[in-house]
Design a protein around this motif. Structure first.
Motif, short mmCIF file in Angstrom:
data_model
loop_
_atom_site.label_atom_id
_atom_site.label_comp_id
_atom_site.label_asym_id
_atom_site.label_seq_id
_atom_site.Cartn_x
_atom_site.Cartn_y
_atom_site.Cartn_z
N ARG A 72 -3.42 3.84 -2.50
CA ARG A 72 -4.10 4.60 -1.43
C ARG A 72 -5.35 3.86 -0.95
O ARG A 72 -5.64 3.82 0.25
CB ARG A 72 -4.47 5.99 -1.95
CG ARG A 72 -3.24 6.86 -2.11
CD ARG A 72 -3.60 8.25 -2.56
NE ARG A 72 -2.48 9.15 -2.34
CZ ARG A 72 -2.53 10.46 -2.43
NH1 ARG A 72 -3.67 11.05 -2.76
NH2 ARG A 72 -1.48 11.20 -2.18
N LEU A 110 -5.98 -0.16 6.89
CA LEU A 110 -6.36 0.52 8.14
C LEU A 110 -7.67 -0.03 8.68
O LEU A 110 -7.82 -0.24 9.89
CB LEU A 110 -6.54 2.02 7.87
CG LEU A 110 -5.35 2.93 8.10
CD1 LEU A 110 -5.74 4.37 7.80
CD2 LEU A 110 -4.86 2.81 9.56
N TYR A 154 -7.92 12.08 0.35
CA TYR A 154 -7.20 10.95 0.94
C TYR A 154 -6.78 11.18 2.40
O TYR A 154 -7.01 10.35 3.27
CB TYR A 154 -5.99 10.64 0.05
CG TYR A 154 -5.07 9.56 0.55
CD1 TYR A 154 -5.56 8.29 0.86
CD2 TYR A 154 -3.70 9.79 0.69
CE1 TYR A 154 -4.71 7.29 1.30
CE2 TYR A 154 -2.84 8.79 1.12
CZ TYR A 154 -3.36 7.54 1.43
OH TYR A 154 -2.52 6.55 1.87
N ARG A 155 -6.18 12.36 2.65
CA ARG A 155 -5.68 12.61 4.01
C ARG A 155 -6.80 12.60 5.05
O ARG A 155 -6.69 12.03 6.12
CB ARG A 155 -4.95 13.96 4.05
CG ARG A 155 -3.47 13.80 3.73
CD ARG A 155 -2.78 15.09 3.72
NE ARG A 155 -3.16 15.90 4.88
CZ ARG A 155 -2.43 16.85 5.38
NH1 ARG A 155 -1.25 17.10 4.86
NH2 ARG A 155 -2.83 17.58 6.40
N ASP A 173 0.83 -1.21 0.00
CA ASP A 173 0.00 0.00 0.00
C ASP A 173 0.87 1.26 0.00
O ASP A 173 2.09 1.21 -0.14
CB ASP A 173 -1.00 -0.03 1.18
CG ASP A 173 -0.29 -0.01 2.52
OD1 ASP A 173 0.89 0.39 2.59
OD2 ASP A 173 -0.94 -0.39 3.52
N GLU A 225 -4.26 1.27 1.28
CA GLU A 225 -3.88 1.81 2.60
C GLU A 225 -5.13 1.94 3.49
O GLU A 225 -5.13 1.55 4.65
CB GLU A 225 -3.23 3.19 2.40
CG GLU A 225 -2.94 3.95 3.69
CD GLU A 225 -1.54 3.70 4.22
OE1 GLU A 225 -0.65 3.35 3.41
OE2 GLU A 225 -1.34 3.85 5.44
N ILE A 226 -6.19 2.49 2.92
CA ILE A 226 -7.43 2.64 3.71
C ILE A 226 -7.98 1.26 4.09
O ILE A 226 -8.44 1.03 5.20
CB ILE A 226 -8.51 3.41 2.89
CG1 ILE A 226 -7.97 4.73 2.35
CG2 ILE A 226 -9.78 3.63 3.72
CD1 ILE A 226 -7.60 5.73 3.38
N LYS A 236 -8.23 9.04 5.53
CA LYS A 236 -7.34 8.24 6.37
C LYS A 236 -7.54 8.57 7.85
O LYS A 236 -7.66 7.69 8.71
CB LYS A 236 -5.89 8.58 5.98
CG LYS A 236 -5.02 7.39 5.76
CD LYS A 236 -3.70 7.82 5.19
CE LYS A 236 -2.59 7.33 6.08
NZ LYS A 236 -1.27 7.57 5.56
N ARG A 237 -7.63 9.87 8.11
CA ARG A 237 -7.82 10.31 9.49
C ARG A 237 -9.18 9.81 10.02
O ARG A 237 -9.29 9.32 11.14
CB ARG A 237 -7.77 11.84 9.55
CG ARG A 237 -7.83 12.41 10.96
CD ARG A 237 -7.74 13.93 10.94
NE ARG A 237 -8.86 14.58 10.25
CZ ARG A 237 -10.05 14.78 10.80
NH1 ARG A 237 -10.30 14.38 12.03
NH2 ARG A 237 -11.00 15.39 10.12
#
Ligand code: PTT
Ligand code: SF4
Length: 608
Positions: free
Chosen positions: A325, A332, A368-369, A298, A328-329, A372-373
């Motif tokens: 990306r 998570l 994206y940022r 990722d 990545e999510i 993610k948060r």
């Protein structure tokens, strides 16, 4: 009794008492295992109307008569409870060595009730239960916690666990296993969290009773070989469920921008073809020779296991156009133990509410940022994340009327990754799925796009009932993976043959469909009991598909027709033996040996 042990391990976390419940063989013949056994136990054991987060709610972990035996894709386990997301019956199915060890520990199911005051985990070895302190595991993500448990207990155990989302009661928290298997979309992980139960570690060494081992091995090895030689096998091994991204785009059903459209210009940025180029590993569930967990690196350079639903819901549906990306999510979400489908829907719903200026705090499409948060914040229920963790139904109700039109859910469970503006059969599948909108009970869309795509026909409803019986009834109650049949065409007859060899009782597809029919009516009775009534509106798909026509792609201008949908729903009720409100008829309940639910239902609704 061959095929089953005839007993269930019952664990009370409040009193720390453990007992064994023995079940009559008739229960197994009528409910099989997995989902069937789970709903029967929940009906019998749960207090009527119990709050899902109350200690009195039960969590059931059940497997089936083929579990732990070497048959195609038999390594799955069912997790079920009264859902904190929908308030009705909720379950999920995940591949895990926990399935193998649960069976080998001498039980057909583990039932957990009560709640611990402090975080604990259960260590179960051949039926002996230890309540272990989990203070040092609480707060850890599922990957880290699993590593710790493996260091403590070794690799030859099965582990089911929750992450921060389950601990903090995010309403669509799941149970995770083996860093990438996740199950229990309607908040089964949150119920585990409400009991302060971080994990269940299970180890078993008992050989399960089986009627005809030689015959079982012969049928199973024939089935394994058929899978290996099937036409679709090579492509499946390359792409697995990720092949569906391109298929969905081609058929105009790829969920895009909160199910606003069925096509996305940037679909290639998340496609199975791209995944193939980035792939670094392949994983899967026990006893499976068509392993489909495709792993890529990722955005942080870590491994993430991709599936179609995850990528569509966290890609096209929120307009995030970069597979690393998205991965990545997805990773998570697995670490936090939160469902990707409900998460993707909840984010998309909020993005649309923000675009329409219905909420104060802004969230842009594909940011994206922020996304993610928010995955982490939703799992810890902090700030805006606490709102996102409620799911779209609750968010929409709190925003107001206009928002209900673009809240994409059925019965409170968010819709999985198929847009239905041009798929009335699939819309009915979502409408009538027994846990809220999920494709697992009937993936009729693959049949629908090949036949009378836009038709509202009796044939489609018949096909839908067949699919529900096979997928939601047979596979969910056997707790074996349905993909050998769905994806590489393994003949369905193998399953009754395997079951007959395991149990010594003669099974056919027809007798398995009778079990399925019983399970569907009992689940419906459970919902009616918990809701204190029923209305056919509960079986409608989201309003968006009736109200907002597609504006892109080959089906521009199309939407569903409400009256025609309603007629299909009538046909569905008639085929299930339910009345025009969606309530099982007295005669249906009697025919299915569900007489015991009649007295309860009669106090709530008038039975016809
Ligand atoms: C299932 C649902 C699905 S269905 C997917 S991808 W799919 C999503 N997976 C998630 C995930 O991953 N991580 C996460 N945090 N949330 C997730 N939510 C979504 O959950 C899964 C496979 C798949 S991949 C499918 S279709 C089939 N599902 C089966 C089923 O339901 N029953 C059955 N008898 N066999 C099945 N075989 C296939 O299993 P839920 P898994 Mg899952 C990471 O559980 O609650 O039913 O939601 O189990 O072991 O991960 O295998 O394109
Ligand atoms: Fe698991 Fe995939 Fe195999 Fe099914 S096909 S058992 S989901 S690895």
């Amino acid at each position: 009794m061959n095929g089953w042990w005839g007993r269930v391990l019952y664990i009370n976390l409040t009193s720390r008492q453990v007992k064994e419940i023995t079940l009559d063989s008739s229960i197994y013949l009528e409910y099989l295992g997995g989902r069937g056994l789970a709903v029967k136990l929940l009906w019998d054991l749960n207090p009527v109307g119990v709050d899902p987060y109350s200690p009195y709610n039960h969590l059931v972990i059940a497997n089936g008569p083929l579990s732990s035996l070497p048959a195609p894709s038999s390594g799955k386990v069912q997790v079920a409870t009264k859902s904190p997301l929908t308030g009705g019956y909720g379950d999920g199915n995940l591949g895990s060595m926990a399935s193998f060890h649960l069976k080998r520990s001498g039980y057909d199911a583990v039932v957990v009730t009560g709640a611990s005051k402090k975080p604990i985990y259960l260590y179960i070895e051949d039926g002996r239960v230890e309540f272990r302190d989990a203070e040092d595991l609480w707060g850890l993500d599922t990957f880290t916690a699993e590593d710790k448990l493996v260091r403590e207990h070794g690799r030859s155990v099965g582990i089911l666990l929750i992450g921060p989302a389950g601990e903090n009661l995010a309403r669509y928290a799941t149970i995770v296993s083996q860093k990438g298997r996740s199950g229990g979309r309607p908040g089964v992980g949150a119920v585990m969290g409400s009991k302060k139960l971080k994990a269940i570690v299970i180890k078993g060494s008992r050989e399960p009773p089986i009627a005809n081992r030689e015959e079982f091995q012969r049928v199973a090895s024939e089935a394994y070989n058929k899978i290996l030689k099937s036409d679709g096998y090579d492509f499946w091994i390359r792409q697995g469920t990720m092949m569906t991204i391109v298929w969905s785009q081609q058929n105009s059903v790829l969920p895009t921008k909160n199910f606003r459209e069925g096509v996305w210009e940037e679909y290639e940025s998340i496609s199975g073809d791209l995944m193939e180029k980035l792939k670094v590993d392949r994983r899967g569930c026990p006893f499976c020779n068509m392993q489909c967990g495709n792993v890529i690196l990722d955005d942080s350079g870590e491994e993430s296991e991709l599936d179609y639903e995850n990528v569509a819901m966290l890609g096209s549906n929120i307009l995030l156009s970069d597979l690393r990306r998205v991965a990545e999510i997805n990773k998570l979400a697995d670490k936090m133990g939160i469902d990707t489908i409900s998460l993707g829907n909840s984010l998309a719903f909020y993005m649309e509410a923000s675009e329409r200026k219905l909420v104060e705090e802004r969230l842009e499409w594909g940011d994206y940022r922020e996304i993610k948060r928010l995955v982490v914040d939703a799992s810890y229920r902090r700030g805006l994340g606490a709102f996102i963790a409620e799911g779209v139904w609750r968010m929409a109700k709190s925003i107001g009327r206009e928002a209900l039109d673009f809240a994409i859910h059925v019965k409170g469970l968010e819709v999985s990754a198929y847009d239905c503006h041009t798929a009335p059969g699939m819309a009915l599948a979502y409408g009538t799925s027994p846990i809220g909108a999920h494709h697992k009970d009937a993936w009729i869309i693959s049949y629908e796009v090949k036949t009378d795509r836009l038709g509202y026909t009796r044939e489609k409803v018949e096909r839908l009932v067949f699919l529900q019986d096979v997928r939601g009834g047979m596979f969910e109650s056997l707790t074996t993976c349905r993909l050998p049949w769905v994806e590489v065409g393994l003949d369905l007859d193998y399953y009754p043959k395997l079951l007959t060899a395991a149990t010594g009782v003669s099974w056919s597809l027809d007798s398995l469909r009778t079990v399925a029919n019983r399970v569907y009516s009992l689940i419906r009775a459970f919902w009616i009991r918990e809701y204190g009534g029923w209305d056919r509106e509960m079986d409608y798909p989201p309003p968006r598909w009736f109200k907002h026509p597609l504006t892109k792609g080959p089906y521009t201008g199309h939407k569903l027709d409400f009256d025609k949908y309603s007629k299909m729903l009538d046909m569905y009720y008639e085929m299930r033996g339910w009345d025009e409100r969606g309530i099982p008829r007295r005669e249906t309940l009697r025919k299915l040996n569900l007489d015991y639910v009649i007295t309860t239902l009669e106090k709530i609704v008038e039975l016809k």
